[in-house]
Motif scaffolding. Structure first.
Motif, mmCIF file in Angstrom:
data_model
loop_
_atom_site.group_PDB
_atom_site.id
_atom_site.type_symbol
_atom_site.label_atom_id
_atom_site.label_comp_id
_atom_site.label_asym_id
_atom_site.label_seq_id
_atom_site.Cartn_x
_atom_site.Cartn_y
_atom_site.Cartn_z
ATOM 1 N N TRP A 337 -35.122 170.698 0.420
ATOM 2 C CA TRP A 337 -34.330 171.597 1.260
ATOM 3 C C TRP A 337 -34.349 171.221 2.742
ATOM 4 O O TRP A 337 -33.787 171.934 3.557
ATOM 5 C CB TRP A 337 -34.821 173.031 1.082
ATOM 6 N N ASP A 347 -25.707 178.597 3.854
ATOM 7 C CA ASP A 347 -24.980 177.330 3.762
ATOM 8 C C ASP A 347 -25.699 176.319 2.869
ATOM 9 O O ASP A 347 -25.128 175.277 2.543
ATOM 10 C CB ASP A 347 -24.772 176.738 5.158
ATOM 11 N N HIS A 348 -26.930 176.603 2.482
ATOM 12 C CA HIS A 348 -27.581 175.769 1.478
ATOM 13 C C HIS A 348 -26.762 175.714 0.195
ATOM 14 O O HIS A 348 -26.895 174.766 -0.590
ATOM 15 C CB HIS A 348 -28.977 176.330 1.147
ATOM 16 N N GLU A 352 -20.580 171.546 -1.299
ATOM 17 C CA GLU A 352 -21.011 170.201 -0.909
ATOM 18 C C GLU A 352 -22.529 170.084 -0.956
ATOM 19 O O GLU A 352 -23.071 169.099 -1.472
ATOM 20 C CB GLU A 352 -20.497 169.865 0.499
ATOM 21 N N ASN A 353 -23.215 171.073 -0.406
ATOM 22 C CA ASN A 353 -24.667 170.998 -0.374
ATOM 23 C C ASN A 353 -25.276 171.113 -1.768
ATOM 24 O O ASN A 353 -26.276 170.456 -2.071
ATOM 25 C CB ASN A 353 -25.232 172.078 0.545
ATOM 26 N N LYS A 356 -25.071 167.782 -3.529
ATOM 27 C CA LYS A 356 -25.950 166.728 -3.022
ATOM 28 C C LYS A 356 -27.412 166.944 -3.436
ATOM 29 O O LYS A 356 -28.209 166.034 -3.360
ATOM 30 C CB LYS A 356 -25.860 166.666 -1.491
ATOM 31 N N ARG A 357 -27.746 168.152 -3.858
ATOM 32 C CA ARG A 357 -29.143 168.509 -4.060
ATOM 33 C C ARG A 357 -29.566 168.229 -5.505
ATOM 34 O O ARG A 357 -28.752 168.183 -6.420
ATOM 35 C CB ARG A 357 -29.334 169.981 -3.723
ATOM 36 N N ARG A 915 -24.510 167.810 9.882
ATOM 37 C CA ARG A 915 -24.122 167.270 8.568
ATOM 38 C C ARG A 915 -23.545 165.856 8.665
ATOM 39 O O ARG A 915 -23.301 165.225 7.637
ATOM 40 C CB ARG A 915 -23.110 168.192 7.890
#
Length: 1096
Positions: A337, A347-348, A352-353, A356-357, A915
């Motif tokens: 994180w 926003d996590h 998009e996020n 990516k995680r 970002r």
């Protein structure tokens, strides 16, 4: 991963996402098996889904029967009951308005009511009034759950003893089971047809045959499943709602976005039930709930049993050993994180996020075959609850921060979380709140119109216009466009008076015409209006020549301005001590040159309500012009409402003639269609720079809960590849880009594809085009196509939709006036447009829209029928953000560095840079600092650099420049002292290593640091907390350096640091020299020896 041994049981604990991925699935190696607390829970849940082993023969049939009851179709059926329970909750909380209440207790009532009604048709009647008693079933459940945790740590003997506690526990279990069995019996008694018609969880279990036997679940199994759902379904969701409300009290910007989405999607009336379709549109609220589940997963551990010995990342796990996934540790892992893992940031969970995680970095509902079957139910219930509550109440919290956990709970529920609920006063009609707010505009409108109409009446009521005012020159000085925007409003009203000659230009352009003898026209038939800003007391970039010209004029006779009526309005921010300096100077210059002042100079304060300041001054200006020239409008009247169409209104109160408004002819065409344009436009007169370095500078504490002041903070070091000349102390303007998710949402709302191309063919009334509109920015940025064309087949601009919405339109800023009017007109409420335009120049209606829709994007998405044309003309253009350059071109040619900071939620530019990846490009422009905020030309002049936080930026450039020139103590260069303020040496003392190196190499003499949140004994004894205290502590040194011709440079907050440092230096001058301290510092400023580069 680590291993602990408890008596004869070995358990491994991990918060590693890769290991979690291997163990959460049912496999030949790991399975779910009851032990510890879960084993004790079987007393209540029996062999329900949550409390049975995977190899239990009753688990799989029940799982297959119950899975369809949580499908999308089933969720749709439950929506009405969930919404009804949320409305009941609001009604009962409204009766306790303003009083702190036990939030989790009331959220528990809500979730039990919801699961009781939706799942089993059994209301608990605990939301009918503040005095509604707790249902005996709930009391028994609470007693049982609390005892289960105690029993899990007790011996078997303790459980067998004939104690009161054990007797109460047994009685509670009996009440729970008998209550549910009664519900089952009563449902069965309805008959098969009515049972099937209910379509809830209980009916599914009573009627759907299981695989293999072909019979429904048996009564005991159904009882266990009902108890399991009541336990898991109420406790976890109540915990989720409680922590979410707490976080909304701590994060007002998140709360504002939640409110905006709830009102936009569900309307302003919380008494109207939320629909299933609306639930699906609550995307940001979903992010908020997911983020709450990240920081506060209701179940803190996920347990598995090893069936076959294996090795996980080099660690041997033997058959029969337990393995726990620590979800709290997993969810706060900096590896997954980032450095701000403990910061609450929805926003996590942008798409998009999430993409990516690591897919197993977030496991509040576990995963795979044994994941929580009711996850969709819980999230839908929570979304409806939050969306309803946020529209009815604001939340207050005065307890400890961070709020503590309840150590006695099986879940992560908060302890003693008392929240006060205050009425938000959103009305029942979707737009009634807006109308109520807009109605406040009547006060401003009547104030203005009374003055204007009285002025007209005093002139005798002639029915024809007196055109003694033949020429009106409107001049502006502006860096960011506000003054130019206000000038455009003056020009617009002037045209309605049919004044023959209305000119608008920058101050520098105007003084050039004055020099040529064409400044304004004869004094008897002309007037001059000047609207200008000031920057650190200096003129704007397009008024610097004007400032020099004013100072150079020897007398009024040489300028031709004698007797010319004029008025000046200044734009600024009272945070600066230099507020209004240049506009005041312009007003004084014009008076000294013989011009005739129409009215006192006006000042607009951007720290408060600059629009309202200008509106009132603008009205008074027209009153003064009317008095000076006998200027009146067509006709007379005494009531604004006498003429709804405004034909006989004063021009300032008339609605604009649509034929005078700019319009645009555009086409949206297929990708690749650009009519000869080969270069995609970029905003502004800018250069393209590549990001070479982008790193976080802050060091988070090992225990963030003890350092709440670090929450959400970020400071990044950015290096750009840019081959351009600049001087240390100069600025860099950077054009940010909107969040891709926001761009996509707006494109969908407009009905256009991101890859499509927008072609602009013609612009009508271009002179009326708002200078800060996206269309104006696009036209000024397009160089490969003709800027003017009479051929409708030839576009004057072409841009991809994605580029337009990402780079040319400000989606994150406040709602502009033109867009607010469009929103009012398209809202569907017939009263809104009239009320909105009742005060076309006023601010109260605009502020009302901005309260409901905190960003321009929110208003856009709430405006039906919005088109690309509207965006081009009505939205605000993306404006560049200005930063102090943190590097030296001589030291690092081809590189420009920035130091960018902020606190969550970060601003548009800080978020964009956070970002951005190395190799990404940005649009930038170097702006010369036209003050003397540069190193002295002579190396013998001592310097004192004072800053805090990211204010260190220009001084990094200063020190790099000194290093590049070889200015050290060894070379005979004068002293260079740094005074710097931050919070903690281990967390936010940025560039500390670089400063130590400069001191070691004698480029920098000393660094004096003040830590506001860390007080070693030395600073405690001397009272040093902030940088002004460090300066005062070194008063002898500072005064000695100043006595030797030294210069002071200050960079930081205008409202805080700049004022405090000014006072500190003034105080030491008074004490050491016995002089007027303020006058002393002002004298240094006049000599160019006290220089500021500050921001608001």
């Amino acid at each position: 991963m680590y291993k602990i041994n408890i008596f004869n049981q070995s358990v491994h604990i991990t918060c590693d996402a890769d290991i979690a991925q291997q163990v959460v699935f049912e496999s030949p190696f790991f399975t779910k098996q009851m032990f510890g607390v879960l084993l004790e829970l079987q007393d209540v849940g029996g062999r329900g889904l949550f409390t049975s082993n995977t190899d239990d023969p009753k688990w799989r049939p029940a799982n297959k029967v119950l899975t369809p009851t949580f499908s999308a179709g089933a969720m749709k059926l439950y929506t009405g009951d969930m919404s009804s329970a949320a409305i009941q909750l609001c009604n009962v909380l409204g009766q306790m308005e303003g009083s702190p209440i036990a939030c989790t207790d009331w959220m528990t009532r809500f979730t039990l009511e919801t699961i009781g009604v939706c799942g089993f048709g059994y209301p608990f009647h605990m939301l009918e009034s503040p005095d509604s008693p707790i249902h005996p079933f709930v009391t028994a459940m609470s007693l049982a759950l609390n005892e289960i945790k105690a029993r899990s740590a007790s011996t078997r003997l303790r459980k067998m003893l004939p104690t009161t506690t054990n007797a109460n526990y047994t009685a509670a279990l009996h009440l729970l089971r008998s209550t549910v069995e009664t519900v089952i019996t009563e449902r069965r008694a309805l008959g098969a047809e009515q049972v099937a018609s209910k379509r809830d969880l209980l009916s599914f279990m009573l009627t759907v045959p299981t695989e293999g036997s072909g019979q429904p679940l048996d009564t005991e199994n159904i009882r266990d499943q009902v108890l399991t759902f009541l336990i898991a379904g109420h406790e976890t969701t109540a915990t989720l709602l409680s922590w979410t409300i707490y976080q909304l009290t701590q994060n007002p910007m998140v709360e504002a976005r939640v409110l905006e989405e709830a009102v936009r999607v569900c309307g302003s009336d919380p008494s109207i039930p939320i629909t299933f379709q609306q639930v699906g549109q609550l995307t940001y609220i979903t992010q908020v709930l997911k983020e709450t589940l990240r920081l506060y997963p209701p179940v803190p551990i996920l347990g598995k049993m090893c069936k076959t010995s294996t090795v996980l990342k080099g660690v041997s796990v033997q058959q029969g050993e337990g393995l726990f996934v620590d979800t709290i540790g997993l969810h706060r892992s900096r590896k997954q994180w980032g450095p701000n893992a403990d910061v609450y940031s929805p926003d996590h969970f942008t798409k998009e996020n999430e993409a990516k995680r690591h897919p197993f970095a977030w496991l509040p509902f576990s995963f795979g075959e044994r994941s929580c079957i009711g996850a969709a139910f819980a999230l839908q219930e929570a979304k409806i609850g939050i969306a309803t509550l946020i529209r009815r109440f604001t939340f207050g919290y005065d307890g400890p921060v961070p709020a503590p956990y309840d150590p006695q709970s099986l879940t992560t529920r908060p302890r003693d979380l008392h929240i006060s609920f205050h009425a938000r006063h959103l009305a029942a009609s979707p737009h009634q709140h807006d109308i109520a707010q807009y109605a406040m505009a009547r006060t401003t409108e009547n104030t203005i119109s009374t003055e204007l109409l009285a002025a007209g009446a005093a002139l005798g009521g002639a029915e024809t216009k007196d055109l003694s005012l033949q020429t009106l020159t409107v001049v502006w000085g502006s860096n960011m466009g506000t003054s130019q925007e206000f000038a455009l409003q003056v020009v617009s009203i002037a045209k309605r008076f049919h004044i023959a000659n209305v000119h608008s230009m920058s101050l520098d352009e105007w003084v050039a015409t004055v020099g040529e003898g064409n400044g304004c026209g004869p004094a008897e038939s002309s007037a001059l209006i000047i609207i200008t800003s000031t920057y650190n007391g200096m003129p704007p970039d397009n008024a610097r020549e004007a400032a020099r010209w004013f100072k150079a004029q020897p007398s009024a006779s040489t300028t031709g301005l004698t007797g010319l009526p004029f008025a000046v309005f200044g734009c600024g921010n009272k945070q600066w001590r230099t507020f209004g300096k240049f506009p005041t100077e312009v007003d004084q210059y014009l008076g000294d040159l013989g011009a005739a002042r129409l009215l006192a100079p006006g000042q607009g304060d951007a720290d408060c309500d600059i629009d309202a300041d200008f509106t009132l001054w603008h009205a008074k200006m027209w009153v003064a012009l009317q008095a000076q020239f006998g200027l009146i409008s067509v006709g007379r009247h005494t009531q604004v409402d006498d003429d709804k169409n405004g034909d006989n209104m004063h021009p300032m109160l008339q609605r604009p003639d649509p034929s005078d408004e700019p319009s645009v002819h555009v086409q949206v065409v297929a990708p690749g269609t650009n009519n000869g344009s080969t270069v995609e436009p970029r905003p502004g007169p800018s250069a393209t720079a590549a990001i070479a370095v982008n790193r976080e500078l802050l060091q988070l504490p090992s225990d963030p809960t003890t350092e709440e002041w670090m929450r959400g903070r970020s400071t990044r070091h950015i290096e750009l590849t840019l081959d351009v000349a600049y001087q240390e102390g100069d600025h860099l303007e950077l054009w940010p880009e909107n969040d891709p998710e926001h761009v996509r949402a707006l494109a969908n709302h407009l009905g256009v594809g991101l890859d499509q191309v927008l072609q602009v063919f013609s612009v009508a009334n271009r002179t009326s085009l708002h200078p800060k509109s996206p269309l104006a920015l696009l036209l000024s940025s397009t160089t490969s196509l003709p800027q003017q064309s009479t051929d409708d087949a030839v576009p004057v601009a072409a841009v991809k939709v994605q580029n337009l919405l990402a780079r040319f339109v400000d989606l994150a800023g406040p709602v502009p006036r033109a867009l607010a009017i469009q929103y009012a007109q398209q809202s569907g409420d017939a009263a809104l447009p009239e009320v909105m335009q009742a005060d076309p120049a006023g601010t109260t209606p605009l502020k009302a829209v901005q309260r409901t829709h905190p960003t321009a994007l929110a208003a856009m998405l709430a405006t039906p029928g919005l088109t690309v044309d509207d965006i081009l003309l009505l939205a605000s253009a993306m404006l560049p953000r200005r930063y102090s350059i943190a590097s030296s071109a001589n030291k690092y040619p081809g590189r420009v560095s920035l130091c960018v900071g902020g606190t969550a939620p970060l601003g548009l530019a800080a978020t964009f840079l956070a970002r951005a990846a190395v190799g990404d490009t940005v649009q930038v422009k170097v702006c010369a600092n036209h003050t003397a905020f540069h190193l002295p030309e002579s190396a013998t002049v001592p310097i004192i650099m004072i800053s805090a936080g990211t204010g260190i930026s220009p001084f990094l450039g200063f020190l790099q420049e000194r290093d590049a020139r070889g200015l050290t103590a060894a070379s005979g260069a004068a002293e260079a002292h740094m005074f710097y303020g931050c919070r903690h040496p281990g967390h936010d003392h940025v560039y500390a290593a670089e400063m130590r190196d400069y001191v070691a190499r004698r480029v920098l003499t000393t660094v004096h640091v003040a830590y506001s949140r860390h007080h070693p004994s030395s600073s405690s004894e001397t009272g040093i907390k902030y940088v002004q205290h460090a300066i005062a502590h070194e008063a002898d040194l500072v005064m000695d350096l100043l006595s030797r011709g030294g210069r002071i440079y200050v960079c930081g907050s205008a409202k805080g640091l700049a004022r405090d440092v000014f006072k500190a230096v003034a105080q030491m001058a008074h004490e050491k020299l016995g002089v007027d301290g303020d006058a002393y510092v002002q004298g240094l400023q006049a000599e160019g020896r006290y220089l500021e580069d500050v921001w608001g």
